[in-house]
Scaffold this active site. Structure first.
Site, PDB file in Angstrom:
ATOM      1  N   ASP A 248       0.751  -1.189  -0.274  1.00 20.15           N
ATOM      2  CA  ASP A 248       0.296  -0.188  -0.084  1.00 20.15           C
ATOM      3  C   ASP A 248       1.038   1.321  -0.036  1.00 20.15           C
ATOM      4  O   ASP A 248       2.216   0.941   0.210  1.00 20.15           O
ATOM      5  CB  ASP A 248      -1.285  -0.839   1.243  1.00 20.15           C
ATOM      6  CG  ASP A 248      -2.439   0.965   1.114  1.00 20.15           C
ATOM      7  OD1 ASP A 248      -2.631   1.785   0.403  1.00 20.15           O
ATOM      8  OD2 ASP A 248      -3.557   0.266   1.013  1.00 20.15           O
ATOM      9  N   HIS A 302      -3.123   3.351  -3.844  1.00 23.25           N
ATOM     10  CA  HIS A 302      -2.329   3.262  -2.810  1.00 23.25           C
ATOM     11  C   HIS A 302      -0.941   2.012  -3.076  1.00 23.25           C
ATOM     12  O   HIS A 302      -1.035   1.026  -2.935  1.00 23.25           O
ATOM     13  CB  HIS A 302      -3.278   2.236  -1.996  1.00 23.25           C
ATOM     14  CG  HIS A 302      -4.841   2.229  -1.996  1.00 23.25           C
ATOM     15  ND1 HIS A 302      -4.744   3.357   0.075  1.00 23.25           N
ATOM     16  CD2 HIS A 302      -6.090   3.021  -1.940  1.00 23.25           C
ATOM     17  CE1 HIS A 302      -5.713   3.361  -0.030  1.00 23.25           C
ATOM     18  NE2 HIS A 302      -6.641   3.486  -0.872  1.00 23.25           N
ATOM     19  N   GLU A 373     -10.108   4.518  -4.517  1.00 23.06           N
ATOM     20  CA  GLU A 373      -9.558   5.021  -3.880  1.00 23.06           C
ATOM     21  C   GLU A 373      -8.579   5.774  -4.132  1.00 23.06           C
ATOM     22  O   GLU A 373      -7.714   6.878  -3.946  1.00 23.06           O
ATOM     23  CB  GLU A 373      -9.361   4.998  -2.106  1.00 23.06           C
ATOM     24  CG  GLU A 373     -10.593   4.553  -1.870  1.00 23.06           C
ATOM     25  CD  GLU A 373     -10.307   4.051  -0.364  1.00 23.06           C
ATOM     26  OE1 GLU A 373     -10.963   4.336   0.555  1.00 23.06           O
ATOM     27  OE2 GLU A 373      -8.915   4.055  -0.100  1.00 23.06           O
TER      28      GLU A 373
END
Lengths: 587, 587
Positions: A248, A302, A373
């Site tokens: 991440d 990420h 995201e």
């Protein structure tokens, strides 16, 4: 004057033994009103009562086809377990399957030893003789693997025959797990002995082929022991996918031969890495427990720490907004970082990364490419990217950024495809703005992208994607996110909420589901309690998909929790001990 | 072509070491942008930076009077620690205090060994020479104990002199804990060594004399090891009261010589008991860690299992509504059970129980008599009780039941008083309907009953009781109930919420406060993570009562968590590891 009356004045110390007893009445283990003063009959011990009481005994998850359990038990001992694995499979290519089932059998015996614990007494010389027959030499676990099995246990004097028939080693292993669940421990005077059900017939297969748990080694590094212990719990709960959210923006702990820079810049420390040997070891540990590992390299968002070295090597910015502040302007959670979709070197590096992973993982294994995201604000604040978009005639509207995002995923997939010599294996992506049902078809081919939805239970996204023919994995955010409750406005979902979360049917295009143990607020020291027994709750939903709700499962789950604890997994308590001992009286 | 460019085609494996370094800049440990490729300077390791950075270094809770820490460190080794405890105290009765401080010193050295872990290297032959001077021979910890201390650390060539001055052994022990917090571990190539700050001056004393943690051994039995480990964490966090909620309606695990029936009927099993030896052992373990144990025998409510034997022994009903169903009609939580206030034998049995406890606990120790959540509906449904009330000319109005409830507490207190030979020691009661500020004075004498309030932070109860002159212990329900978040509509309170809970001042009549780890949903396997580091958060509120909020404490608490983990306490993670390493960048 009664005995007690005289004691009031005398201060006498009287040694007493406390021992309640339980009887199976109407499928419930009912506690006697008063304690017995003498040693109780073995049959009246709570865990033995639970072993034989009710249609499913202490089996978790409950079998889906047929089940018959005798109410009689017999003592056994780990030293007296023998396997008949001769001529297991008739095929010529059976070597790998043979080897795997042997390893699974060894794990079975080791687990039986753990169950009995130290000071394991031999009460009788009963032999447990296990014969396994398998039809296929397949040793790769996929969504197409036949995991069904039949287990037939028959007692004949001092011998118990357990006959396991399965299509694959993975089905046979489930049979062994169920056989294990026919056993329990009796403790007496600091020693223990094992007992098991004498006769049983179980025919069983799972409803969903994908029964997963996500762990996250980027927000916190998890030690190999922790991951292995988690895999052990999964194997015993018949969960079959460890979704390894390996990287991440926080850290990149994978030390890969072709790109050591990723770990060099991205690992928390030289000790907090997974080497190729570690990953191989985990894959092997998992396979022996009937679990496949699907690794996720989250991208394009990420992805920050680990990707900072491009410029210094003349490869340009591989990731943008890395650790940029104020973070709220560039990502949903610090530290920020998003791959640079317009830098061709990004795909070259991804290619090397995928190549390493393809070499490490079993042939044909699926990869998860993340995809959640993306912060448009990050790309929109990066001049290199906005200049490129302008040059390409794109605007800075959301739609054009979505176009860029989709370009990234398709190009990344194409990169993987080339490594796989044009094998059109699909990849998994998280649901996102890019997968909105009204526009997904523009961006992502339903034959190539499987979507893992993490929407709330009230949202229609999953249903609408299924109607368009997308294949899904479901991680209902307001039931299966095991990290919730420890931060912000989130709530903790207890085992019952996890259990009662229904997901769409396999026939509609769902592979299954996953509970997600995101790692922001958990590391080696609390992982067990946060994952267990809740992940087991999901395992029964995914294996059995019962029409009954959690209330019908509580006491079986409690026995499963006791089992996990015996196996070294520190599962959390879910009801007071009195309620555990007094079935139905706390409802 | 750069090194990287060639690698794209070559699949070369290059060994790399990743090592970031940190510098203390403006009281923050700032990470360097890029990893060093060579072995970094010891001074630039994160935990060393944290040890010397900022006015409080890694000390938890922060000292209240004076603190000066040098930025220089020196390697030490557990083998080279020597104590000067000769002529510790001048008094004739100093034997007990001498013995206690010796034990505390041994624990200090054991903890230093744990801190260094296995493969503890001796880098230098520095001697750590600790001299302790105490003025009082007192060895009982009470609300009046002077816990202040001064710690002076001075380096002289290869000798470090640590001089601890305190009024009592308990103050001196705090000095040792602070000295311990001047140390940290450096890990290198699978070995470790210790370093400590070379020069320091700390003058310190707590704000509140009662800094507590409640544990509950009735909803789940807790093993001695779990309780001892918890006491270890408390000692290192300068919490000084373990409130042991030993019994409840669920189980009665105390095996007492005068009334073995309580455990015989009330313990979950013969193994799940605390003998007199166990309790004595815990009290001693606690005292050596600066912790007193206040035991609670909850009454008259929360008393069921364990009390069922009265009738069979001709003593009538000792407890009523025991395990009665449907439980919602007779109590707030199953199983039900409430002592029978009109049966004189109840007070006889309580008398024996108190006598046993008085014998086990140190002279003058305070007892907690419970007093929460009486269900009037239980007594009101018990004919024996309603008949009695009628005979006494009482109605069945709430007020008359409150009268009966108050009668119980006063009679129970009187019973204890007789055992203590009319010593008028106060007892603690939970806040309840009986302690409403408008009517408490009718029922409970403020000189004899200390109230532990468990109201919400928005309620005025505590303030109003203080205004009437009651002494209080505060357990703010919506901040300090560590069990919340795992059931019903409750929410989990994170370390920051725990930290930011302000309670009224000592001068107003508050002894201090307690965080409460109720046991319904926790047992041996998750207790550590649920208690720590949140209990430490409360410890700084109670020791230092800082005007600053949690945000000023985060990185010190993180170092304290690391320390607890080294000591074997599995504290939960509270922020992602990246945020731990990047001070201030996740805010």
């Amino acid at each position: 004057m009664n005995r007690y009356g005289s004691r009031i004045n005398e201060d006498v110390y009287i040694e007493t033994k406390i021992r309640y007893s339980w009887k199976c009445i109407n499928e419930k283990c009912v506690k006697t009103d008063l304690p017995a003063t003498c040693k109780s009959d073995t049959n009246n011990i709570l865990n033995i009562c639970r072993l034989i009481c009710g249609p499913y005994g202490a089996i978790w998850p409950k079998p889906t086809q047929e089940i018959k359990l005798s109410k009689e038990i017999i003592p056994i001992h780990p030293d007296n377990i023998n396997f008949d694995l001769k001529n297991l499979i008739k095929h010529n290519d059976a070597y790998m399957a043979d080897k795997l089932i042997k390893q699974m059998s060894e794990i079975f015996v080791d687990d039986v030893k753990l169950l009995c614990s130290v000071n394991c007494l031999k009460i009788l010389h009963t032999e447990l003789y296990i014969k396994i027959v398998i039809n296929s030499s397949e040793t790769n676990l996929t969504w197409d693997t036949d995991e069904s099995y039949a287990l037939h246990v028959k007692n004949n004097e001092f011998k118990i025959m357990a006959f396991i028939q399965a299509k694959t080693v993975f089905g046979a292993r489930h049979g062994l797990v169920t056989l294990f669940q026919l056993m329990t421990t009796v403790s007496e005077n600091n020693a223990n002995y094992l007992v098991m059900i004498k006769d049983a017939l179980i025919i069983d297969k799972p409803v969903y082929p994908h029964r997963g748990l996500l762990i996250d080694t980027s927000r916190h590094f998890l030690h190999l022991d922790t991951i292995k212990r988690t895999l052990d719990g999964m194997g015993h709960s018949k969960l079959n996918v460890l979704h390894w959210h390996a990287t991440d923006s926080h850290s990149f702990p994978l030390k890969l031969p072709r790109i050591p820079e990723l770990a060099k810049y991205g690992a928390y420390s030289p000790e907090q890495i997974y080497t190729v040997q570690d990953i191989t070891d985990l894959i092997s540990h998992a396979k022996k427990r009937g679990v496949r590992i699907i690794i996720e390299i989250d991208s394009p968002s990420h992805a920050g720490n680990g990707w900072q070295w491009g410029e210094s090597m003349g490869l340009g910015n591989l990731s943008v907004c890395v650790n940029k502040n104020p973070w709220r302007n560039y990502c949903v959670q610090p530290p920020c970082g998003q791959l640079n979709p317009i830098n061709p070197n990004v795909y070259k590096v991804l290619g090397l990364l995928y190549k390493d992973l393809v070499n490490i993982f079993p042939e044909g294994e699926i990869f998860h490419m993340g995809g959640d995201e993306v912060a448009i604000s990050c790309w929109n604040s990066t001049q290199e990217i906005t200049d490129f978009m302008k040059k390409e005639g794109m605007t800075r509207n959301t739609e054009d950024f979505l176009e860029l995002w989709a370009y990234f995923h398709n190009k990344a997939l194409h990169t993987l495809e080339k490594i796989l010599e044009n094998n059109t294996i699909p990849v998994i992506l998280w649901s996102s703005q890019l997968t909105f049902p009204e526009s997904i078809a523009k961006y992502l081919d339903k034959k190539r992208f499987i979507i893992q939805t993490w929407t709330e239970s009230t949202e229609n996204t999953s249903i609408e994607l299924l109607e368009q023919g997308y294949k899904l994995i479901i991680s209902t955010k307001d039931a299966w996110y095991l990290d919730h409750g420890f931060y912000g406005n989130t709530r903790y979902y207890n085992w019952a909420t996890v259990y009662n979360n229904h997901i769409p049917e396999v026939s509609k295009g769902v592979y299954g589901g996953e509970v997600c143990m995101w790692g922001e607020y958990v590391d080696d020291f609390a992982l067990d309690a946060r994952v267990w027994p809740r992940a087991a709750s999901a395992s029964e939903r995914l294996w059995s998909d019962p029409i009954t709700s959690s209330s019908a499962a509580l006491y079986r789950l409690l026995e499963h929790r006791e089992r996990l604890i015996k196996l070294g997994i520190k599962a959390e308590a879910i009801i007071p001990e009195w309620c555990y001992e007094n079935e139905g009286l706390c409802e």
